[in-house]
Write a protein that holds these residues in place. Sequence first.
Motif, PDB file in Angstrom:
ATOM      1  N   GLN A 188       0.829  -1.217   0.000  1.00  0.00           N
ATOM      2  CA  GLN A 188       0.000   0.000   0.000  1.00  0.00           C
ATOM      3  C   GLN A 188       0.860   1.262   0.000  1.00  0.00           C
ATOM      4  OE1 GLN A 188      -3.487  -0.119   2.760  1.00  0.00           O
ATOM      5  NE2 GLN A 188      -2.602  -2.052   3.421  1.00  0.00           N
ATOM      6  N   LYS A 191       2.366   1.755  -3.430  1.00  0.00           N
ATOM      7  CA  LYS A 191       1.323   2.252  -4.348  1.00  0.00           C
ATOM      8  C   LYS A 191       1.046   3.736  -4.047  1.00  0.00           C
ATOM      9  CE  LYS A 191      -0.090   0.540  -7.290  1.00  0.00           C
ATOM     10  NZ  LYS A 191       0.593   0.416  -8.626  1.00  0.00           N
ATOM     11  N   THR A 196       5.221   0.935  -9.319  1.00  0.00           N
ATOM     12  CA  THR A 196       4.673  -0.313  -9.856  1.00  0.00           C
ATOM     13  C   THR A 196       5.184  -1.441  -8.964  1.00  0.00           C
ATOM     14  OG1 THR A 196       4.757   0.622 -12.063  1.00  0.00           O
ATOM     15  CG2 THR A 196       4.559  -1.779 -11.918  1.00  0.00           C
ATOM     16  N   ASP A 216       0.459  -4.860  -8.669  1.00  0.00           N
ATOM     17  CA  ASP A 216       0.299  -4.947 -10.131  1.00  0.00           C
ATOM     18  C   ASP A 216       0.536  -6.360 -10.626  1.00  0.00           C
ATOM     19  OD1 ASP A 216       0.043  -1.953 -10.871  1.00  0.00           O
ATOM     20  OD2 ASP A 216       1.696  -2.042  -9.450  1.00  0.00           O
TER      21      ASP A 216
END
Length: 336
Positions: A188, A191, A196, A216
């Motif tokens: 988290q 992100k 990525t 991803d």
Amino acid sequence: MTIPKTQYGFVYTQANGLNLKEDIPVVEPGSDEVLLKIDAVGLCHSDLHVIYDGLAVGDNYVMGHEIAGTIVKTGSKVTLFKDNDRVAAVGPNPCGDCTTCRTGFENDCPHSAGKWFGLGVDGGYQQYLLVKRPRNLVKIPDNVDSADAAAITDAVLTPYHALKLAGVRPSSNVLFFGAGGLGVNAIQIAKAFGATVTVIDKKEKALDVAKSLGADAYYTKIPEDVEAGSFDVAIDLVGIQATFDECQKYVKPKGVIVPVGLGAARLSFDLGDLALREINILGSFWGTATDLKESFELASQGKVKPKVREAPLRELPEWIIKLKNGEYEGRVVFRP
Ligand code: NAD
Ligand code: ZN
């Protein structure tokens, strides 16, 4: 509120491991100390390394290093906090005064080495904790509950610090090994940094969580069509030779490897490859008070939501076995 004279808690000794004790004294705070009522305390895999794997950190102390609580007694000279403040512990418990601390690396304070909360000195697997250095507490935002706050003090803070150290940015292609207590938050945070994210975990259920958190790509093993040298940053949240070797293989020239996991006491690297491709290996330990405040900010803004489940503290021994056997995902946090 009435504060009892004694309490229960779990004491670790090198000779006998971790054991429940029913008559631990609740100590009155001195004028520059505070007494914390433990609201929530998380179980980390590092506890298992101490109990089972010979990670030598002190003797005869109450374990539990992910600590959130409420101040119930404030020493007369303490100005930073007052009774009823909800706070979390800065685990490395730095002195605050030495050159290392004053240059901003307080998580590496040499005077506190091996005297970290719940790892060397008393921590949170009890009902009350005497905090001798209130500077090592941070206020918990009102919209962050105590169970999340406990996990944030390590399971968020540690990957946050590691990702900051590694210089992760929106263009970064990041590889993680391990989507457990730390890993689910690491995904988290990466992100939130715009990176990525590819996640490797040997457990399918952990990968389901990784997927739900926005990873991803997620695999039990790196597929053959992923080329060596594809990642800017590899964060190893397992820390054994096999995962470290994969990190070295898959990181780009000039890439960064952060071995956060403490799965092996020693790791070796291929010097020819490391030197010829100018790979950087960065040590990373827990985090600073500033990192913890920033981690709380991420949680308060809803950018990171720790994956926690709650249990009564007396069930700690059975959850240690469950963690050892990989029987749950995310963090378990206890309410004493
Ligand atoms: P955890 O047990 O909750 O998670 C570990 C995850 O790794 C699990 O999902 C497991 O399935 C996976 N895994 C194990 N072996 C694997 C392998 N060979 N390949 C792929 N996946 C594998 O543990 P945690 O609480 O998240 O802690 C992770 C590590 O980080 C531990 O070694 C812990 O001691 C260490 N740690 C280091 C610091 C630090 O400051 N450096 C701080 C906290 C924790
Ligand atoms: Zn930990």
